[in-house]
Design a protein around this motif. Sequence first.
Motif, PDB file in Angstrom:
ATOM      1  N   ASP A  51      15.586  44.126  13.503  1.00 58.73           N
ATOM      2  CA  ASP A  51      16.547  43.046  13.358  1.00 58.73           C
ATOM      3  C   ASP A  51      17.066  43.130  11.772  1.00 58.73           C
ATOM      4  O   ASP A  51      18.310  43.047  11.803  1.00 58.73           O
ATOM      5  CB  ASP A  51      15.742  41.480  13.447  1.00 58.73           C
ATOM      6  N   LYS A  52      16.505  43.273  10.848  1.00 54.23           N
ATOM      7  CA  LYS A  52      16.892  43.380   9.715  1.00 54.23           C
ATOM      8  C   LYS A  52      17.908  44.430   9.499  1.00 54.23           C
ATOM      9  O   LYS A  52      18.966  44.613   8.788  1.00 54.23           O
ATOM     10  CB  LYS A  52      15.961  43.610   8.603  1.00 54.23           C
ATOM     11  N   ILE A  53      17.270  45.770   9.896  1.00 58.01           N
ATOM     12  CA  ILE A  53      18.345  47.019   9.812  1.00 58.01           C
ATOM     13  C   ILE A  53      19.709  46.780  10.543  1.00 58.01           C
ATOM     14  O   ILE A  53      20.751  47.204  10.003  1.00 58.01           O
ATOM     15  CB  ILE A  53      17.488  48.240  10.446  1.00 58.01           C
ATOM     16  N   ILE A  54      19.469  46.214  11.519  1.00 55.05           N
ATOM     17  CA  ILE A  54      20.891  46.109  12.505  1.00 55.05           C
ATOM     18  C   ILE A  54      21.699  44.936  11.841  1.00 55.05           C
ATOM     19  O   ILE A  54      22.977  45.262  11.655  1.00 55.05           O
ATOM     20  CB  ILE A  54      20.442  45.410  13.844  1.00 55.05           C
ATOM     21  N   SER A  55      21.233  44.030  11.159  1.00 58.24           N
ATOM     22  CA  SER A  55      21.816  42.971  10.369  1.00 58.24           C
ATOM     23  C   SER A  55      22.728  43.684   9.043  1.00 58.24           C
ATOM     24  O   SER A  55      23.685  43.559   8.846  1.00 58.24           O
ATOM     25  CB  SER A  55      21.100  41.954   9.963  1.00 58.24           C
ATOM     26  N   ILE A  56      21.762  44.200   8.390  1.00 56.70           N
ATOM     27  CA  ILE A  56      22.012  45.096   6.843  1.00 56.70           C
ATOM     28  C   ILE A  56      23.177  46.161   7.295  1.00 56.70           C
ATOM     29  O   ILE A  56      24.277  46.296   6.594  1.00 56.70           O
ATOM     30  CB  ILE A  56      20.901  45.427   6.294  1.00 56.70           C
ATOM     31  N   VAL A  57      22.767  47.016   8.131  1.00 60.03           N
ATOM     32  CA  VAL A  57      23.838  48.162   8.393  1.00 60.03           C
ATOM     33  C   VAL A  57      25.055  47.698   9.101  1.00 60.03           C
ATOM     34  O   VAL A  57      25.899  48.554   9.288  1.00 60.03           O
ATOM     35  CB  VAL A  57      23.058  49.308   9.052  1.00 60.03           C
ATOM     36  N   ASP A  58      24.806  46.512   9.962  1.00 60.59           N
ATOM     37  CA  ASP A  58      25.991  46.155  10.809  1.00 60.59           C
ATOM     38  C   ASP A  58      26.025  47.044  11.828  1.00 60.59           C
ATOM     39  O   ASP A  58      27.334  47.736  12.303  1.00 60.59           O
ATOM     40  CB  ASP A  58      27.231  46.003  10.204  1.00 60.59           C
ATOM     41  N   ILE A  59      25.043  47.495  12.738  1.00 62.24           N
ATOM     42  CA  ILE A  59      25.227  48.282  13.853  1.00 62.24           C
ATOM     43  C   ILE A  59      25.639  47.379  15.089  1.00 62.24           C
ATOM     44  O   ILE A  59      25.128  46.316  15.232  1.00 62.24           O
ATOM     45  CB  ILE A  59      23.448  48.710  14.240  1.00 62.24           C
ATOM     46  N   SER A  60      26.619  48.174  15.584  1.00 60.44           N
ATOM     47  CA  SER A  60      27.205  47.574  16.768  1.00 60.44           C
ATOM     48  C   SER A  60      26.218  47.418  17.976  1.00 60.44           C
ATOM     49  O   SER A  60      25.322  48.035  18.349  1.00 60.44           O
ATOM     50  CB  SER A  60      28.545  48.198  17.063  1.00 60.44           C
ATOM     51  N   ASP A  61      26.828  46.567  18.847  1.00 57.62           N
ATOM     52  CA  ASP A  61      26.007  46.113  20.254  1.00 57.62           C
ATOM     53  C   ASP A  61      25.803  47.414  20.947  1.00 57.62           C
ATOM     54  O   ASP A  61      24.800  47.941  21.447  1.00 57.62           O
ATOM     55  CB  ASP A  61      26.372  44.980  21.026  1.00 57.62           C
ATOM     56  N   ASP A  62      27.027  48.185  20.915  1.00 59.47           N
ATOM     57  CA  ASP A  62      26.912  49.270  21.812  1.00 59.47           C
ATOM     58  C   ASP A  62      26.100  50.621  21.253  1.00 59.47           C
ATOM     59  O   ASP A  62      25.527  51.433  21.928  1.00 59.47           O
ATOM     60  CB  ASP A  62      28.445  49.871  21.807  1.00 59.47           C
ATOM     61  N   ASP A  63      25.857  50.483  20.042  1.00 60.73           N
ATOM     62  CA  ASP A  63      25.123  51.393  19.341  1.00 60.73           C
ATOM     63  C   ASP A  63      23.236  51.037  19.225  1.00 60.73           C
ATOM     64  O   ASP A  63      22.592  51.929  18.928  1.00 60.73           O
ATOM     65  CB  ASP A  63      25.363  51.671  17.766  1.00 60.73           C
ATOM     66  N   ILE A  64      23.016  49.766  19.693  1.00 56.93           N
ATOM     67  CA  ILE A  64      21.786  49.435  19.535  1.00 56.93           C
ATOM     68  C   ILE A  64      20.673  50.164  20.346  1.00 56.93           C
ATOM     69  O   ILE A  64      19.795  50.543  19.766  1.00 56.93           O
ATOM     70  CB  ILE A  64      21.507  47.649  19.574  1.00 56.93           C
ATOM     71  N   THR A  65      21.069  50.096  21.634  1.00 57.43           N
ATOM     72  CA  THR A  65      20.384  50.886  22.578  1.00 57.43           C
ATOM     73  C   THR A  65      20.037  52.279  22.508  1.00 57.43           C
ATOM     74  O   THR A  65      19.018  52.741  22.360  1.00 57.43           O
ATOM     75  CB  THR A  65      20.789  50.524  24.160  1.00 57.43           C
ATOM     76  N   PRO A  66      21.177  52.972  22.038  1.00 59.42           N
ATOM     77  CA  PRO A  66      20.946  54.509  22.124  1.00 59.42           C
ATOM     78  C   PRO A  66      20.336  54.898  20.721  1.00 59.42           C
ATOM     79  O   PRO A  66      19.641  55.819  20.875  1.00 59.42           O
ATOM     80  CB  PRO A  66      22.472  54.964  21.948  1.00 59.42           C
ATOM     81  N   ILE A  67      20.249  54.052  19.774  1.00 51.63           N
ATOM     82  CA  ILE A  67      19.358  54.192  18.626  1.00 51.63           C
ATOM     83  C   ILE A  67      17.947  53.706  18.565  1.00 51.63           C
ATOM     84  O   ILE A  67      17.042  54.454  18.321  1.00 51.63           O
ATOM     85  CB  ILE A  67      19.999  53.551  17.151  1.00 51.63           C
TER      86      ILE A  67
END
Length: 72
Positions: free
Chosen positions: A49-65
Amino acid sequence: MVDVNKLKGKIYEAGMTIPGLARRMNISPSTLYRKLERNGEGLLVKDVDKIISIVDISDDDITPIFFTQLVA
């Protein structure tokens, strides 16, 4: 499993490094490196959750990563 290479790519695209991300997560760089070992098995949900927020990973990239599965 986490696709660590894709994650590192997103981190670098955001102009960060692993040590810089670790500092923003309030953990030591060695702890983050350790959590990323073995395809990210050491990452907790709160870390992701922190990584997604800090790096600003898009919803489309969350699942593949963050939700990859190696198929032999």
